[in-house]
Design a protein around this motif. Structure first.
Motif, short mmCIF file in Angstrom:
data_model
loop_
_atom_site.label_atom_id
_atom_site.label_comp_id
_atom_site.label_asym_id
_atom_site.label_seq_id
_atom_site.Cartn_x
_atom_site.Cartn_y
_atom_site.Cartn_z
N ASP A 180 0.83 -1.21 0.00
CA ASP A 180 0.00 0.00 0.00
C ASP A 180 0.86 1.26 0.00
O ASP A 180 0.48 2.28 -0.58
CB ASP A 180 -0.93 0.01 1.23
N GLU A 181 2.02 1.20 0.66
CA GLU A 181 2.90 2.37 0.77
C GLU A 181 3.93 2.45 -0.34
O GLU A 181 4.30 3.54 -0.78
CB GLU A 181 3.61 2.34 2.12
N HIS A 182 4.43 1.31 -0.78
CA HIS A 182 5.57 1.31 -1.71
C HIS A 182 5.35 0.41 -2.92
O HIS A 182 6.30 0.05 -3.61
CB HIS A 182 6.84 0.83 -0.97
N GLY A 183 4.09 0.05 -3.19
CA GLY A 183 3.79 -0.95 -4.21
C GLY A 183 4.35 -0.65 -5.57
O GLY A 183 4.93 -1.52 -6.23
N ASP A 184 4.20 0.59 -6.05
CA ASP A 184 4.69 0.92 -7.38
C ASP A 184 6.21 0.84 -7.44
O ASP A 184 6.78 0.40 -8.45
CB ASP A 184 4.23 2.33 -7.77
N THR A 185 6.87 1.24 -6.37
CA THR A 185 8.33 1.25 -6.35
C THR A 185 8.89 -0.16 -6.37
O THR A 185 9.92 -0.41 -7.01
CB THR A 185 8.84 1.99 -5.09
N VAL A 186 8.25 -1.09 -5.68
CA VAL A 186 8.79 -2.45 -5.57
C VAL A 186 8.04 -3.44 -6.46
O VAL A 186 8.30 -4.64 -6.41
CB VAL A 186 8.77 -2.94 -4.11
N GLU A 187 7.14 -2.95 -7.30
CA GLU A 187 6.37 -3.78 -8.23
C GLU A 187 5.59 -4.87 -7.49
O GLU A 187 5.54 -6.03 -7.92
CB GLU A 187 7.27 -4.38 -9.31
N TYR A 188 4.97 -4.49 -6.39
CA TYR A 188 4.14 -5.43 -5.64
C TYR A 188 2.86 -5.70 -6.43
O TYR A 188 2.15 -4.78 -6.82
CB TYR A 188 3.79 -4.86 -4.26
N GLU A 189 2.56 -7.00 -6.66
CA GLU A 189 1.38 -7.38 -7.43
C GLU A 189 0.63 -8.48 -6.68
O GLU A 189 1.10 -9.62 -6.63
CB GLU A 189 1.77 -7.89 -8.81
N PRO A 190 -0.53 -8.17 -6.11
CA PRO A 190 -1.33 -9.20 -5.43
C PRO A 190 -2.15 -10.00 -6.44
O PRO A 190 -3.39 -10.01 -6.41
CB PRO A 190 -2.22 -8.37 -4.51
#
Length: 399
Positions: A79-89
């Motif tokens: 939620d805080e850094h998703g775009d930066t770390v490419e978090y994909e649920p």
């Protein structure tokens, strides 16, 4: 010489994602942290990982408890850094080739649900709704919406950046050559080629080298390298939507065999490439890319997704998972050496379990009650070597 004038409370040995998560949690707790790595930052297993954050491959027990905690922490981090770390649920889909395999998958899913895992059985006719390019004729599968993916090098880099923002200092290319201990046996710091770093606690987050770090303290944590290979395709349209793997993957993960094991694991990335695994074998630190393994992985991926048959592979790489014989990491304080903590032995789950590991280690360092019972992960469960520590491994100091 290292600049340690500001003082250090905790030395974290290892600057992969587990060490980064430990440094982040400890620094957030107000502790003064130094991070050491024998090579470049993120130069080991983290840089060779796929970035999986999985609950689908873990049966009931301590590792699933750890995975569920980490999954929740990753969602918050995303939620805080998703775009930066490419978090994909994006979820995971486990498929079976025949009815016997599907029945085994369904039984396994039944055992997981009591621990909060969401697992939905998918009929063969419904598989195409999740993955339109899957091979026809599969018996069905189980869908795990809680599975996710992150870009591991970006995630580790962000964790280290956040740790630095809380005062941590990172020292790449700085191996730990000895652990300093007082006359009472308590850790008092780490010796490095650039000089000593005094500290009240040391966290062994050295990945596949964690066994060596334990030996510096005269104790045993029998981490062994388990080699795995990954193929990377040319960038493609989004033809594979989720993490997809065959029913044999979980069996391979839990196997004690040193021999080669492969099972199809296929997933897309945000960049459009497709990652293809997974292989496991214990061959020491042999870094030669085994062509026979790459060929087997490619064939298994094509069997699962025939659309990949004419796709070019642009690179292949390998890494070493830090394997422990009982398939549980070593976490928490080592009762044999006061001041020494371990955060190692996660095998192929280190990315996914990193945030929970860091969170728990941070709680231990801060003197608060850990969110999980750490007894199943106790570092001393493997016993000690019969012979004495190697000469020079310990540095005695006056208390």
């Amino acid at each position: 010489m290292l600049d340690v004038a500001r003082g250090t409370d905790v030395v974290v040995i290892g600057a992969g994602i587990v060490g980064a998560a430990c440094a982040y949690a400890a620094s957030r707790a107000g502790l003064r942290v130094a991070v050491l790595d024998r090579g470049p930052v993120i130069g080991g297993t983290t840089g060779a990982g796929e970035g999986n954050i999985l609950v689908s491959d873990k049966g009931p027990g301590p590792e699933l408890d750890l995975a569920m905690l980490s999954s929740a922490l990753w969602r918050q981090f995303g939620d805080e850094h998703g775009d930066t770390v490419e978090y994909e649920p994006k979820g995971g889909l486990v498929v079976a080739a025949d009815e016997a395999g599907l029945e085994a998958l369904c039984r396994f899913a039944d055992t997981q649900r009591a621990d909060g895992v969401r697992a939905e059985v998918v009929a063969p006719d419904d598989l195409a709704e999740l993955e339109p390019h899957l091979a026809p004729g599969l018996a069905g599968g189980v869908w795990y919406p809680q599975d996710a993916q992150v870009q591991p090098m970006l995630a580790a880099a962000v964790l280290l950046r956040l740790a630095r923002a809380h005062g941590a200092v990172v020292h790449p290319d700085t191996p730990a050559i000895a652990l300093r201990r007082g006359r009472d046996g308590r850790v008092t710091g780490v010796d490095t080629p650039g000089g000593p770093i005094p500290a009240a606690a040391v966290v062994n987050a050295a990945g596949v080298r964690a066994g060596h770090v334990a030996e510096l303290a005269g104790v045993t944590v029998p981490v062994l390298p388990r080699r795995g290979c990954i193929l990377v395709t040319q960038p493609l349209p989004a033809i594979i939507r989720h993490k997809v793997y065959g029913a044999g993957y979980t069996t391979d993960v839990m196997s004690d065999s040193a021999d080669l094991q492969t099972s199809p694991v296929v997933e897309g990335t945000r960049a459009g490439t497709v990652l293809i695994g997974a292989s496991r074998e214990r061959v020491g630190f042999d870094r030669v890319l085994p062509v026979r393994v790459l060929a087997r992985l490619a064939a298994q991926a094509i069997d699962l997704f025939p659309v990949l048959a004419d796709v070019s592979v642009i690179r292949a790489y390998l890494g070493f998972r830090p394997y422990l014989p009982d398939h549980l990491p070593a976490l928490g304080a080592d009762p044999r050496v006061p001041g020494l903590l371990h955060a190692c032995g996660h095998e192929g789950a280190g990315i996914g379990l990193a945030l929970a590991t860091g969170h728990l280690i941070g709680q231990v360092l801060a003197g608060t009650e850990p969110a999980l019972d750490l007894h199943p992960f106790r570092p001393d469960r493997f016993g000690d070597p019969a012979d004495a520590p190697r000469p020079g491994a310990l540095t005695e100091e006056a208390t």
